[in-house]
Write a protein that holds these residues in place. Structure first.
Motif, mmCIF file in Angstrom:
data_model
loop_
_atom_site.group_PDB
_atom_site.id
_atom_site.type_symbol
_atom_site.label_atom_id
_atom_site.label_comp_id
_atom_site.label_asym_id
_atom_site.label_seq_id
_atom_site.Cartn_x
_atom_site.Cartn_y
_atom_site.Cartn_z
ATOM 1 N N ARG A 194 0.836 -1.207 0.000
ATOM 2 C CA ARG A 194 0.000 0.000 0.000
ATOM 3 C C ARG A 194 0.872 1.257 0.000
ATOM 4 O O ARG A 194 0.616 2.198 -0.742
ATOM 5 C CB ARG A 194 -0.896 0.032 1.236
ATOM 6 C CG ARG A 194 -2.020 -0.943 1.225
ATOM 7 C CD ARG A 194 -2.725 -0.889 2.590
ATOM 8 N NE ARG A 194 -3.761 -1.850 2.690
ATOM 9 C CZ ARG A 194 -5.063 -1.562 2.573
ATOM 10 N NH1 ARG A 194 -5.438 -0.332 2.377
ATOM 11 N NH2 ARG A 194 -5.953 -2.513 2.663
ATOM 12 N N LYS A 254 -13.668 1.660 4.390
ATOM 13 C CA LYS A 254 -14.881 1.236 5.093
ATOM 14 C C LYS A 254 -16.079 2.078 4.665
ATOM 15 O O LYS A 254 -17.149 1.539 4.392
ATOM 16 C CB LYS A 254 -14.684 1.304 6.604
ATOM 17 C CG LYS A 254 -13.710 0.243 7.119
ATOM 18 C CD LYS A 254 -13.563 0.281 8.601
ATOM 19 C CE LYS A 254 -14.721 -0.277 9.337
ATOM 20 N NZ LYS A 254 -14.905 -1.716 9.312
ATOM 21 N N GLN A 263 -7.207 -4.456 8.359
ATOM 22 C CA GLN A 263 -6.298 -3.516 7.715
ATOM 23 C C GLN A 263 -6.980 -2.715 6.612
ATOM 24 O O GLN A 263 -6.385 -2.367 5.603
ATOM 25 C CB GLN A 263 -5.046 -4.230 7.182
ATOM 26 C CG GLN A 263 -4.182 -4.781 8.283
ATOM 27 C CD GLN A 263 -2.884 -5.365 7.780
ATOM 28 O OE1 GLN A 263 -2.588 -5.385 6.592
ATOM 29 N NE2 GLN A 263 -2.091 -5.849 8.702
ATOM 30 N N ARG A 264 -8.269 -2.431 6.827
ATOM 31 C CA ARG A 264 -9.003 -1.547 5.920
ATOM 32 C C ARG A 264 -9.059 -0.183 6.562
ATOM 33 O O ARG A 264 -9.488 -0.036 7.699
ATOM 34 C CB ARG A 264 -10.425 -2.059 5.703
ATOM 35 C CG ARG A 264 -10.469 -3.311 4.852
ATOM 36 C CD ARG A 264 -11.864 -3.842 4.696
ATOM 37 N NE ARG A 264 -12.754 -2.886 4.066
ATOM 38 C CZ ARG A 264 -14.006 -2.679 4.479
ATOM 39 N NH1 ARG A 264 -14.496 -3.318 5.514
ATOM 40 N NH2 ARG A 264 -14.767 -1.807 3.853
ATOM 41 N N GLY A 265 -8.622 0.831 5.814
ATOM 42 C CA GLY A 265 -8.686 2.195 6.309
ATOM 43 C C GLY A 265 -10.125 2.681 6.351
ATOM 44 O O GLY A 265 -11.012 2.127 5.695
ATOM 45 N N TRP A 280 -7.316 2.259 10.939
ATOM 46 C CA TRP A 280 -7.569 0.947 10.356
ATOM 47 C C TRP A 280 -8.361 0.075 11.296
ATOM 48 O O TRP A 280 -8.328 0.252 12.504
ATOM 49 C CB TRP A 280 -6.255 0.225 10.089
ATOM 50 C CG TRP A 280 -5.404 0.815 9.040
ATOM 51 C CD1 TRP A 280 -5.581 1.979 8.366
ATOM 52 C CD2 TRP A 280 -4.205 0.252 8.544
ATOM 53 N NE1 TRP A 280 -4.575 2.177 7.486
ATOM 54 C CE2 TRP A 280 -3.703 1.133 7.573
ATOM 55 C CE3 TRP A 280 -3.509 -0.899 8.813
ATOM 56 C CZ2 TRP A 280 -2.540 0.877 6.873
ATOM 57 C CZ3 TRP A 280 -2.344 -1.151 8.125
ATOM 58 C CH2 TRP A 280 -1.876 -0.270 7.160
ATOM 59 N N ASP A 281 -9.020 -0.932 10.711
ATOM 60 C CA ASP A 281 -9.666 -1.948 11.524
ATOM 61 C C ASP A 281 -8.782 -3.196 11.545
ATOM 62 O O ASP A 281 -7.671 -3.188 11.007
ATOM 63 C CB ASP A 281 -11.079 -2.245 11.016
ATOM 64 C CG ASP A 281 -11.126 -2.884 9.633
ATOM 65 O OD1 ASP A 281 -10.066 -3.242 9.071
ATOM 66 O OD2 ASP A 281 -12.231 -3.020 9.103
#
Length: 145
Positions: free
Chosen positions: A39, A134, A128-130, A124-125
């Motif tokens: 990323r 989301k 590893q999604r920002g 992030w959750d």
């Protein structure tokens, strides 16, 4: 019916064994969650491309113009290539969560505007999604090992 208690809030969920597990994605290889290194490399590539676009126009680099060029390139390439140029070079692909298919136009616009604020990309959750992904309902996955 068993006496097993089902989680009712996020805090009661078992921790993921790996990023993407809760989304039904594999741990490694194609279709797994894009990790931080790829990323970050994609972001650097995109920023360099945005800077290069400004050079012929004599616009100053590292200013609001670079930020605008970065955003415009994201909005152009995410709907057309399912990822920015940096994403594609690094073997990444942006997809709609759960639905697949064309990502559409508005999801990339919302995602890009939030990404340009920087902070949502840093929150992030466990997958590893920002926050920007989301809100847009997207997930950045790997296309190759």
């Amino acid at each position: 019916m068993s006496g097993e208690k089902r989680p009712t809030t996020f805090g009661e969920l078992e921790p993921s064994k790996y990023p993407g597990e809760r989304l039904g994605l594999p741990n490694q290889g194609p279709r797994s969650i894009a990790r931080v290194g790829r990323r970050f490399a994609a972001l650097c590539i995109d920023w360099a491309i945005a800077s290069a676009v400004l050079l012929p126009f004599g616009l100053p680099l590292g200013t609001l113009w670079t930020h605008v060029a970065f955003g415009v390139l994201q909005i152009i390439f995410i709907p057309t290539l399912s990822g920015s140029l940096g994403h594609r070079i690094m073997g990444l692909h942006l997809v709609r969560l759960g639905a697949g298919g064309w990502i559409g136009f508005w999801k990339p616009v919302v995602r890009t505007l939030l990404l340009m604020l920087v902070v949502p990309a840093l929150v992030w959750d466990s997958d590893q999604r920002g926050f920007h992904d989301k809100v847009a309902g997207t997930v950045l996955i790997r296309t190759r090992a």
